[in-house]
Design an enzyme around this catalytic site. Sequence first.
Site, PDB file in Angstrom:
ATOM      1  N   ARG A  27       0.785  -1.344   0.009  1.00  8.93           N
ATOM      2  CA  ARG A  27       0.076   0.100  -0.025  1.00  8.93           C
ATOM      3  C   ARG A  27       0.734   1.336  -0.185  1.00  8.93           C
ATOM      4  O   ARG A  27       0.593   2.351   0.604  1.00  8.93           O
ATOM      5  CB  ARG A  27      -0.817  -0.073   1.067  1.00  8.93           C
ATOM      6  N   SER A  78     -10.544  -0.677   3.675  1.00  7.88           N
ATOM      7  CA  SER A  78      -9.863  -1.094   4.640  1.00  7.88           C
ATOM      8  C   SER A  78      -9.488   0.399   5.183  1.00  7.88           C
ATOM      9  O   SER A  78      -8.876   1.131   4.722  1.00  7.88           O
ATOM     10  CB  SER A  78      -8.552  -1.646   4.569  1.00  7.88           C
ATOM     11  N   GLU A 111      -4.931   3.505   6.707  1.00 10.70           N
ATOM     12  CA  GLU A 111      -4.664   3.262   5.411  1.00 10.70           C
ATOM     13  C   GLU A 111      -5.170   4.547   4.523  1.00 10.70           C
ATOM     14  O   GLU A 111      -4.678   4.791   3.320  1.00 10.70           O
ATOM     15  CB  GLU A 111      -5.302   1.961   4.825  1.00 10.70           C
TER      16      GLU A 111
HETATM   17  N1  EPU Z   1     -11.195 -11.188   9.772  1.00 13.79           N
HETATM   18  C1  EPU Z   1     -11.878 -11.336  11.005  1.00 13.79           C
HETATM   19  N2  EPU Z   1     -12.862 -10.513  11.200  1.00 13.79           N
HETATM   20  C2  EPU Z   1     -12.917  -9.399  10.493  1.00 13.79           C
HETATM   21  C3  EPU Z   1     -12.432  -9.126   9.278  1.00 13.79           C
HETATM   22  C4  EPU Z   1     -11.268 -10.114   9.004  1.00 13.79           C
HETATM   23  O1  EPU Z   1     -11.504 -12.350  11.748  1.00 13.79           O
HETATM   24  O2  EPU Z   1     -13.832  -8.598  10.972  1.00 13.79           O
HETATM   25  C5  EPU Z   1      -9.934 -12.186   9.378  1.00 13.79           C
HETATM   26  C6  EPU Z   1     -10.532 -12.972   8.176  1.00 13.79           C
HETATM   27  O3  EPU Z   1     -11.429 -14.052   8.603  1.00 13.79           O
HETATM   28  C7  EPU Z   1      -9.182 -13.369   7.738  1.00 13.79           C
HETATM   29  C8  EPU Z   1      -8.335 -12.384   7.997  1.00 13.79           C
HETATM   30  O4  EPU Z   1      -8.977 -11.463   8.870  1.00 13.79           O
HETATM   31  O5  EPU Z   1      -8.720 -14.519   8.174  1.00 13.79           O
HETATM   32  C9  EPU Z   1      -8.171 -11.202   6.650  1.00 13.79           C
HETATM   33  O6  EPU Z   1      -9.400 -10.907   6.239  1.00 13.79           O
HETATM   34  P1  EPU Z   1      -9.623 -10.531   4.720  1.00 13.79           P
HETATM   35  O7  EPU Z   1      -9.116 -11.518   3.929  1.00 13.79           O
HETATM   36  O8  EPU Z   1     -10.996 -10.164   4.600  1.00 13.79           O
HETATM   37  O9  EPU Z   1      -8.646  -9.352   4.374  1.00 13.79           O
HETATM   38  P2  EPU Z   1      -8.045  -8.082   4.878  1.00 13.79           P
HETATM   39  O10 EPU Z   1      -6.739  -8.195   5.623  1.00 13.79           O
HETATM   40  O11 EPU Z   1      -9.303  -7.645   6.023  1.00 13.79           O
HETATM   41  C10 EPU Z   1      -7.204  -7.050   2.826  1.00 13.79           C
HETATM   42  C11 EPU Z   1      -7.023  -5.734   2.250  1.00 13.79           C
HETATM   43  C12 EPU Z   1      -8.340  -5.700   1.350  1.00 13.79           C
HETATM   44  C13 EPU Z   1      -8.267  -6.693   0.389  1.00 13.79           C
HETATM   45  C14 EPU Z   1      -8.412  -8.123   1.243  1.00 13.79           C
HETATM   46  C15 EPU Z   1      -8.556  -9.259   0.225  1.00 13.79           C
HETATM   47  C16 EPU Z   1      -5.708  -4.363   3.621  1.00 13.79           C
HETATM   48  C17 EPU Z   1      -5.468  -3.150   4.307  1.00 13.79           C
HETATM   49  N3  EPU Z   1      -6.717  -4.745   3.291  1.00 13.79           N
HETATM   50  O12 EPU Z   1      -7.995  -7.161   3.875  1.00 13.79           O
HETATM   51  O13 EPU Z   1      -8.180  -4.319   0.909  1.00 13.79           O
HETATM   52  O14 EPU Z   1      -9.422  -6.511  -0.269  1.00 13.79           O
HETATM   53  O15 EPU Z   1      -7.260  -8.059   2.019  1.00 13.79           O
HETATM   54  O16 EPU Z   1      -7.377  -9.353  -0.552  1.00 13.79           O
HETATM   55  O17 EPU Z   1      -4.481  -4.850   3.053  1.00 13.79           O
HETATM   56  C18 EPU Z   1      -8.647  -1.884   1.023  1.00 13.79           C
HETATM   57  O18 EPU Z   1      -7.391  -1.899   0.890  1.00 13.79           O
HETATM   58  O19 EPU Z   1      -9.477  -0.929   0.881  1.00 13.79           O
HETATM   59  C19 EPU Z   1      -9.142  -3.329   0.867  1.00 13.79           C
HETATM   60  C20 EPU Z   1     -10.534  -3.618   0.830  1.00 13.79           C
END
Ligand code: EPU
Length: 338
Positions: A165, A238, A334
């Site tokens: 990012r 995010s 972010e």
């Molecule tokens: N999780 C939870 N509870 C929640 C949210 C997530 O337990 O409320 C756990 C999920 O179960 C999973 C892990 O956290 O095991 C990661 O969650 P997820 O795959 O939804 O991805 P994220 O890390 O929350 C990142 C990016 C997103 C992108 C997704 C998918 C960042 C800051 N965010 O989110 O990007 O869509 O991965 O690759 O890196 C953005 O940057 O605006 C964005 C949406």
Amino acid sequence: MSNIQEDYCLKNHNTFGIDASAKYFASFSSESELIALLRNKICKTEPLFILGGGSNILLTQDFEGIVLANDIKGIDIAYEDEQSVSITVGAGEVWHDFVLWSINQNLSGIENLALIPGLIGASPMQNIGAYGTEVKDVITKVSYIEIETGTKKEITNKECKFGYRNSIFKEELKGKVVITQVVYQLSKTPLNNIKYGAITEELKLLKKEASPSSIAQAVINIRSSKLPDPKVLGNSGSFFKNPIIETSEFEKLKKEFPEMVGYTISESKTKIAAGWLIDNAGLKGYRKADAGVHKNQALVLVNYGNASGTDIINLAKEVQQRVKDKYGINLDPEVNIL
Ligand code: EPU
């Protein structure tokens, strides 16, 4: 210059739907229009902010300066060989429209990045990424105009200094340049990047083999089920970055919180899922007046209607404090806070 508007409402220009205004506002649809604007006395003397899709900003006050909105369009094939196609895209094009265009052309490389809000210009700026893909893998060049001199420059992928990012546009060049065009190199052979488990599961549900269009469809389905549509509920994706900590620290935390989600990113560093931290601090669905932590994805803060930028910031601070108290981990926003 005649198209500079005064006291301009920005509510429809930020996906958080925050009601703030700019002292001045103008849009530009070509590099020459931009250069002419930059020569204007208002741009020379007032603070300047370059706006794309407004999907990664939080306005905490009226902007006492001039906002310039990027409306440079165009999707043009610049070069093509047997394996790939290079495409020059105007920074004001809508990102998701470009993803759909690439799929229609049977090109591969950005299908995992379907439905990310915002414009082309933001893609190198913050190295957008999702579902196992980062845009840095397909960007070859970025053109920009230097604000101070009005000169056009073009830099290579390497010179962009991409990170998680992050890029040169958020570091050395922050506030100094306006991105006008980005060149992407897409593959004629499907990459079928399905290393992200949720995609494989969704493809099974769709009963489809992996292809650029089925992967895009799977990503669209996953995103729509977890991430709120900004047209319905104000948000900017995010709100925090996933923090990167020492693996030794992660191992210690794992003893106390065995379910904690982390991804090894190097020999000594682990990236932690901030959504998990916030969720497991009991904050998923937490709401304070019109500012809230989204009920399906704790990494997303939402505006239920009339939250001000300050309401969102106060909520963000509370989230940061609770996460710090529980795990000793700092969360960095972010989104760009203005
Ligand atoms: N999780 C939870 N509870 C929640 C949210 C997530 O337990 O409320 C756990 C999920 O179960 C999973 C892990 O956290 O095991 C990661 O969650 P997820 O795959 O939804 O991805 P994220 O890390 O929350 C990142 C990016 C997103 C992108 C997704 C998918 C960042 C800051 N965010 O989110 O990007 O869509 O991965 O690759 O890196 C953005 O940057 O605006 C964005 C949406």
